[in-house]
Design an enzyme around this catalytic site. Structure first.
Site, PDB file in Angstrom:
ATOM      1  N   GLN A 247     -68.785  -1.959 -13.039  1.00 39.85           N
ATOM      2  CA  GLN A 247     -67.564  -1.181 -12.853  1.00 39.85           C
ATOM      3  C   GLN A 247     -66.709  -1.777 -11.733  1.00 39.85           C
ATOM      4  O   GLN A 247     -66.854  -1.427 -10.569  1.00 39.85           O
ATOM      5  CB  GLN A 247     -67.900   0.284 -12.541  1.00 39.85           C
ATOM      6  CG  GLN A 247     -66.667   1.142 -12.547  1.00 39.85           C
ATOM      7  CD  GLN A 247     -66.988   2.622 -12.583  1.00 39.85           C
ATOM      8  OE1 GLN A 247     -68.113   3.037 -12.768  1.00 39.85           O
ATOM      9  NE2 GLN A 247     -65.961   3.422 -12.397  1.00 39.85           N
ATOM     10  N   PHE A 248     -65.793  -2.651 -12.126  1.00 39.81           N
ATOM     11  CA  PHE A 248     -64.929  -3.298 -11.142  1.00 39.81           C
ATOM     12  C   PHE A 248     -64.006  -2.300 -10.449  1.00 39.81           C
ATOM     13  O   PHE A 248     -63.525  -2.546  -9.346  1.00 39.81           O
ATOM     14  CB  PHE A 248     -64.111  -4.426 -11.780  1.00 39.81           C
ATOM     15  CG  PHE A 248     -62.961  -3.964 -12.631  1.00 39.81           C
ATOM     16  CD1 PHE A 248     -61.687  -3.849 -12.092  1.00 39.81           C
ATOM     17  CD2 PHE A 248     -63.162  -3.639 -13.976  1.00 39.81           C
ATOM     18  CE1 PHE A 248     -60.626  -3.427 -12.884  1.00 39.81           C
ATOM     19  CE2 PHE A 248     -62.106  -3.221 -14.759  1.00 39.81           C
ATOM     20  CZ  PHE A 248     -60.839  -3.102 -14.216  1.00 39.81           C
ATOM     21  N   THR A 249     -63.765  -1.153 -11.058  1.00 36.23           N
ATOM     22  CA  THR A 249     -62.845  -0.170 -10.474  1.00 36.23           C
ATOM     23  C   THR A 249     -63.381   0.445  -9.184  1.00 36.23           C
ATOM     24  O   THR A 249     -62.641   1.127  -8.479  1.00 36.23           O
ATOM     25  CB  THR A 249     -62.491   0.953 -11.474  1.00 36.23           C
ATOM     26  OG1 THR A 249     -63.685   1.638 -11.848  1.00 36.23           O
ATOM     27  CG2 THR A 249     -61.798   0.376 -12.699  1.00 36.23           C
TER      28      THR A 249
END
Length: 148
Positions: free
Chosen positions: A78-80
């Site tokens: 999850q890059f967010t």
């Protein structure tokens, strides 16, 4: 490296309507990387997560780790987690790690966890995923290797 850990009764990740990974009792990990992350961060958080005592013992106290309760791990990239929301209404993801490097780190992290004997289900790096879970407690713990 940032990881959000959620204690769950069950969880699954689907891609294009098909279940890709599924666990019963255990931990859901939302995993994000930034520039400069490497083996030291993987080892540190792997150790912290596997030994995190957030499952109840016979007295109802959070005193057991995921291994002691026979749990499993569902790991989702999850890059967010590296969203910068300080300016405007649209988040910037400039602090998220380069996808090519982050993909390798994500794979290494999951292999490291599985090498301990843990059952590790995963999502697919970079995919549009739907995650469903029953958060147990709820218990949610956030790790950031820049704050150790």
């Amino acid at each position: 490296m940032r990881v959000v850990v959620q204690r769950v009764q069950q969880a699954q990740v689907s891609i294009d309507g098909q279940v890709h990974g599924k666990i019963q009792q255990g931990l859901v990990l939302l995993v994000g990387f930034t520039t400069g992350d490497g083996a030291a961060e993987l080892a540190y958080l792997g150790h912290k997560i596997l030994n995190l005592r957030i499952f109840s013992d016979t007295d109802g106290k959070m005193n057991l780790n995921v291994q002691q309760v026979g749990g499993a791990i569902l790991s989702i990239s999850q890059f967010t987690l590296y969203a910068d929301t300080r300016h405007g209404n649209r988040p910037s993801f400039i602090d998220a790690g380069d996808p090519a490097v982050a993909s390798q780190l994500y794979a290494q992290f999951n292999q490291q966890l599985a090498a301990t004997g843990m059952t590790v289900a995963t999502g697919e790096f970079g995919a549009d995923m739907q995650v469903s879970l029953v958060n147990d407690g709820p218990v949610t713990i956030c790790y950031d290797t820049n704050q150790k």
